[in-house]
Enzyme design. Structure first.
Site, PDB file in Angstrom:
ATOM      1  N   SER A 257       0.782  -1.236   0.000  1.00 19.46           N
ATOM      2  CA  SER A 257       0.000   0.000   0.000  1.00 19.46           C
ATOM      3  C   SER A 257       0.816   1.290   0.000  1.00 19.46           C
ATOM      4  CB  SER A 257      -0.960   0.020   1.191  1.00 19.46           C
ATOM      5  OG  SER A 257      -0.259   0.041   2.416  1.00 19.46           O
ATOM      6  N   LYS A 302      -5.902   4.412   8.372  1.00 17.31           N
ATOM      7  CA  LYS A 302      -4.818   5.207   7.796  1.00 17.31           C
ATOM      8  C   LYS A 302      -5.134   6.702   7.800  1.00 17.31           C
ATOM      9  CE  LYS A 302      -2.788   1.495   5.124  1.00 17.31           C
ATOM     10  NZ  LYS A 302      -2.266   1.013   3.842  1.00 17.31           N
TER      11      LYS A 302
END
Length: 364
Positions: A257, A302
């Site tokens: 990611s 996140k």
């Protein structure tokens, strides 16, 4: 004993029993929480995250932070009390254990898979950044992995360059499976490869590898339900030779990611000026060799981690926008991106102060 006292005592004992059950009875869940964020333009553990040599680089200010998610380990046994607390905690997320560790995957297997994905994301980030800068990169198809006890074990090896299959040139990884599955299980398929050792030696000596070998393998049947395919037991990938050295120094991080943020950091280091204009920008997203940004897991964790660190803008993969927009942390602007080009355009608006035109994430 008075009835009122007996009732209170019984209720207390039942409550204690329920609490003990909640503490000692495991439940099949795992927990995700915001992890650390790291500025790809800065240092981590005393050394630069991005180390480039053999090409002119430029100082870059501001932040282009990659973000992470903490997860409980595969063998962690969550109890009912912890699960309830996690469900109630705003910044944490409790999910079924199999969501993070499918098919009984062990901690070691998960760590290895994450490490491989992280390594591949670094390679793709380098390629995407250099392509955006029109810097040529040499690429070829390689054997990425060989399945244990498969027909290819001992015949092909990780790092072998696949030149052709049955005499047909291979140009991309998908070509390999397509050519193998033209056969029926039990038939022979012939690979022409540059052995991994020869390729490594050629790269070290800055020359083109010329030594090839023909390897014939008898295909086996896949374990799919329904019609069986011919397989040899390998996965194909892409390897690259870069015109100068780009090293990404970041330990204890896994998964794909961070690809987008690595690519942007590399681009910033190789170009004059600051992509961020000194602003604090964070983000996430996988990236492929062509600069396409893909969705990731744990987006809610996140964005929280980025906001807590001080980010004002968050580059969000288009595929994650709807989920992220449902609970955007205060003070954080979500910016929708689908490619590295989208991200560079958004950063141009951010550094110029023209943020009204930024593509935003919506729940729809």
């Amino acid at each position: 004993m008075p009835r009122r006292t007996a009732t209170m005592l019984a209720s207390t004992l039942m409550l204690i029993a329920l609490l003990c059950a909640g503490v000692f009875i495991p439940v099949p869940y795992a927990e995700m929480s915001p992890g650390p964020t790291v500025n790809t333009l800065g240092d981590h553990d005393g050394e630069p995250v991005l180390q480039i040599s053999g090409h002119k680089t430029y100082e870059a200010s501001g932040h282009l932070n990659m973000t992470t998610v903490r997860v409980t380990s595969a063998d962690y046994k969550m109890n009912l009390v912890e699960a309830v607390y996690g469900w109630l905690a705003h910044d944490n997320k409790v999910v079924p254990h199999d969501t993070l560790y499918p098919d009984g995957k062990t901690e070691e297997q998960s760590t290895q898979e994450n490490a491989e994905e992280f390594s591949q994301s670094q390679e793709s980030a380098k390629v995407a950044a250099l392509k955006e800068l029109d810097v040529p990169v040499k690429s070829w198809v390689v054997v990425s992995t060989v399945v244990k006890d498969s027909p290819a074990e001992g015949e092909l090896h990780a790092g072998d360059v696949i030149k052709s299959v049955d005499g047909t040139a291979v140009k991309q990884p998908a070509d390999v499976a397509e050519l193998v599955t033209r056969h029926k299980p039990g038939e022979d398929v012939t690979f022409t490869v540059v052995p991994a050792k020869e390729q490594a030696a050629a790269e070290k000596e800055n020359r083109t590898a010329t030594t090839t070998e023909k390897v014939t393998i008898t295909t086996a049947a896949s374990d799919d339900t329904g019609e069986k395919r011919a397989i040899v037991g390998i996965s194909a990938g892409t390897d690259h030779t870069f015109p100068f050295s780009i090293d990404i120094k970041l330990a204890d991080v896994g998964g794909p990611s961070a690809g987008l943020m690595f690519a942007l950091g590399i681009y910033d280091k190789l170009t004059p000026g600051d992509l961020t204009g000194g602003q604090f920008v964070a983000g996430t997203g996988t990236i492929d060799d062509d600069g396409k940004v893909g969705p990731i897991g744990g987006i809610e964790m996140k964005t929280v981690g980025a906001r807590d660190k001080g980010a004002r803008y968050f580059l969000t993969p288009a595929g994650n926008c709807a989920a992220a927009a449902k609970d955007t942390p205060d003070g954080l602007t979500l910016v929708k991106v689908d490619t590295i080009g989208d991200a560079l355009d958004a950063l141009k608006d951010i550094r110029s102060g023209d943020t009204g035109s930024l593509p935003s994430c919506t729940t729809g």
